[in-house]
Design a protein around this motif. Structure first.
Motif, short mmCIF file in Angstrom:
data_model
loop_
_atom_site.label_atom_id
_atom_site.label_comp_id
_atom_site.label_asym_id
_atom_site.label_seq_id
_atom_site.Cartn_x
_atom_site.Cartn_y
_atom_site.Cartn_z
N SER A 159 0.84 -1.20 0.00
CA SER A 159 0.00 0.00 0.00
C SER A 159 0.87 1.24 0.00
CB SER A 159 -0.93 0.03 1.21
OG SER A 159 -0.17 0.20 2.40
N SER A 177 -6.70 3.07 3.52
CA SER A 177 -5.62 2.34 2.87
C SER A 177 -5.73 2.47 1.35
CB SER A 177 -5.68 0.87 3.28
OG SER A 177 -4.69 0.12 2.61
N TYR A 178 -4.58 2.52 0.71
CA TYR A 178 -4.52 2.56 -0.75
C TYR A 178 -3.67 1.38 -1.23
CZ TYR A 178 -6.62 7.20 -0.69
OH TYR A 178 -7.49 8.26 -0.52
N PRO A 179 -4.26 0.20 -1.30
CA PRO A 179 -3.50 -0.99 -1.74
C PRO A 179 -3.15 -0.92 -3.22
CG PRO A 179 -5.82 -1.53 -1.47
CD PRO A 179 -5.67 -0.14 -0.98
N ASN A 185 -5.01 -5.22 -7.35
CA ASN A 185 -5.00 -3.78 -7.10
C ASN A 185 -4.19 -3.06 -8.18
OD1 ASN A 185 -6.48 -3.66 -4.54
ND2 ASN A 185 -4.75 -4.83 -3.72
#
Length: 197
Positions: A159, A177-179, A185
């Protein structure tokens, strides 16, 4: 050498007597100059012999001590030299922004990290990080985080974390969260940060 010297003296005396240069009475006395010259000649011969020998020995010693430069062996015909494989780099790209209608101060600093967050019981492993100084530019601020695909595990979770600080004080941070990369993703994200004050 003494016998040779005496023989040379006798020959010189006979030659001198034959030509009437010396008599029997003064033969020994008058032979001294000739003997001196022969003695000097013999000394020169001996010195020349030893000097020549010394030069030869010096040349041999220098030849033995001198080493020829090493040469690299030429590759065999048909062989292919080994090439170093270049490191393949990939990247995660995106932008950082926030909803508040305020301008970034000139001293603002944006810090981003690509992290391995697979394990919850230990601190995240930082894959790459970047620090951006907007110098008066406003959001959205683009970024690029690089990584080596060979070190990425498909069953791991990665992430992106971002924060904006001013003079060491936290101003904005991502609260979600930014996976990226694995588990379906993307490798491009548009991050929306939250006001931290």
């Amino acid at each position: 050498m003494a016998a040779s010297f005496r023989a040379l003296l006798g020959m010189a005396a006979q030659n001198a007597s034959g030509y009437g240069l010396i008599t029997t009475e003064n033969r020994i006395h008058s032979c001294k100059p000739a003997c001196g010259e022969i003695h000097q000649l013999l000394i020169l011969v001996v010195m020349k012999y030893y000097l020549t020998s010394a030069c030869v020995l010096s040349a041999l010693w220098l030849a033995a001590c001198t080493t020829s430069p090493t040469t690299k062996a030429a590759p065999e015909a048909g062989s292919t030299p080994l090439a170093v494989a270049p490191v393949v780099r990939d990247s995660v790209t995106g932008t950082v922004a926030y909803r508040e209608r305020i301008a970034l101060p000139p001293a603002a600093v944006v810090r981003l990290q690509l992290q391995d967050v697979s394990r919850q019981d230990v601190a995240a492993t930082i894959i790459d990080s970047v620090t951006i100084r907007p110098d008066g530019k406003q959001v959205p601020i683009p970024f690029t985080l690089r990584y080596d695909p060979a070190r990425i595990q498909e069953n791991s979770t990665y992430s992106v974390q971002a924060r904006i600080t001013v003079n060491g004080n936290l101003l904005f941070i991502n609260d979600v969260s930014y996976p990226v990369i694995t588990r379906g993703n993307p490798k491009q994200v548009q991050m929306m940060l939250r006001w931290a004050q």
